[in-house]
Design a protein around this motif. Structure first.
Motif, PDB file in Angstrom:
ATOM      1  N   MET A   1      74.900  33.308-124.660  1.00 43.32           N
ATOM      2  CA  MET A   1      76.187  33.944-124.528  1.00 43.32           C
ATOM      3  C   MET A   1      77.261  33.045-125.140  1.00 43.32           C
ATOM      4  O   MET A   1      77.261  31.849-124.927  1.00 43.32           O
ATOM      5  CB  MET A   1      76.512  34.189-123.066  1.00 43.32           C
ATOM      6  N   ILE A   2      78.158  33.653-125.849  1.00 44.97           N
ATOM      7  CA  ILE A   2      79.309  32.954-126.405  1.00 44.97           C
ATOM      8  C   ILE A   2      80.493  33.286-125.510  1.00 44.97           C
ATOM      9  O   ILE A   2      80.808  34.452-125.311  1.00 44.97           O
ATOM     10  CB  ILE A   2      79.574  33.400-127.849  1.00 44.97           C
ATOM     11  N   ALA A  66      82.552  37.024-122.387  1.00 44.46           N
ATOM     12  CA  ALA A  66      81.291  36.523-122.930  1.00 44.46           C
ATOM     13  C   ALA A  66      80.725  37.576-123.869  1.00 44.46           C
ATOM     14  O   ALA A  66      80.757  38.773-123.578  1.00 44.46           O
ATOM     15  CB  ALA A  66      80.311  36.222-121.816  1.00 44.46           C
ATOM     16  N   LEU A  67      80.222  37.115-124.999  1.00 44.88           N
ATOM     17  CA  LEU A  67      79.628  37.987-126.015  1.00 44.88           C
ATOM     18  C   LEU A  67      78.142  37.679-126.098  1.00 44.88           C
ATOM     19  O   LEU A  67      77.746  36.517-126.240  1.00 44.88           O
ATOM     20  CB  LEU A  67      80.290  37.749-127.373  1.00 44.88           C
ATOM     21  N   ASP A  68      77.333  38.716-126.003  1.00 42.29           N
ATOM     22  CA  ASP A  68      75.889  38.550-126.132  1.00 42.29           C
ATOM     23  C   ASP A  68      75.576  38.175-127.578  1.00 42.29           C
ATOM     24  O   ASP A  68      75.906  38.916-128.507  1.00 42.29           O
ATOM     25  CB  ASP A  68      75.180  39.851-125.745  1.00 42.29           C
ATOM     26  N   VAL A 131      80.180  42.954-124.677  1.00 43.90           N
ATOM     27  CA  VAL A 131      81.196  42.015-124.215  1.00 43.90           C
ATOM     28  C   VAL A 131      81.360  42.197-122.718  1.00 43.90           C
ATOM     29  O   VAL A 131      81.575  43.307-122.241  1.00 43.90           O
ATOM     30  CB  VAL A 131      82.547  42.255-124.933  1.00 43.90           C
ATOM     31  N   LYS A 132      81.242  41.088-121.975  1.00 44.52           N
ATOM     32  CA  LYS A 132      81.357  41.138-120.525  1.00 44.52           C
ATOM     33  C   LYS A 132      82.532  40.275-120.071  1.00 44.52           C
ATOM     34  O   LYS A 132      82.803  39.231-120.652  1.00 44.52           O
ATOM     35  CB  LYS A 132      80.089  40.614-119.870  1.00 44.52           C
TER      36      LYS A 132
END
Length: 149
Positions: A1-2, A66-68, A131-132
């Motif tokens: 995750m970024i 957070a970006l997968d 995106v979370k």
């Protein structure tokens, strides 16, 4: 995750417009590294982007998203390799099958590279990024407590 911390710059309904925080220069180069020079040279200002929240946010509030990153490698492959492969394969086919000269090979490679680029762009338009929201920081906390979290 970024993960990235963003700031809410405007809100319209349940959609907030977010802007990323400026990263400070490291102590080693004091902003004289290649990335900082290119950013200054090309004026790469950060743009805002919309995100629809399920809970209300206000202007000035910090949000950690957070970006997968599972799509990043495959997307990079599509963007860099498809145009290159299209150009190389077309140039080889024009020379070996049709027996045309170097100018025809170059022209075909340019056209095929452009077609590969258009195909890659269409493929990437179909990718849905996951995106979370990791955390929505309250406005009442001091800045030192936000950054350390």
């Amino acid at each position: 995750m970024i993960e990235q911390t963003l700031t809410v710059v405007s809100v319209k309904g349940d959609t907030a417009f977010l802007k990323s925080e400026q990263k400070p220069a490291c102590a080693g180069c004091n902003g004289k590294c290649g990335a900082q020079i290119f950013a200054k040279l090309f004026k790469t200002d950060k743009k805002t982007f919309p995100y629809q929240f399920s809970e209300p946010v206000v202007v000035g509030q910090k949000v950690k998203l957070a970006l997968d990153d599972s799509h990043i490698v495959s997307s990079s492959f599509v963007v860099y390799i498809w145009p290159l492969l299209a150009a190389l394969v077309s140039a080889v086919l024009v020379q070996s099958v049709l027996g045309l000269g170097e100018l025809a090979q170059i022209g075909t490679a340019v056209v095929a590279g452009f077609v590969g680029f258009v195909m890659a762009k269409q493929r990437l338009a179909q990718v849905v990024h996951d995106v979370k929201v990791l955390k929505i920081y309250p406005l009442s906390l001091p800045i030192s407590q936000r950054v350390g979290d």
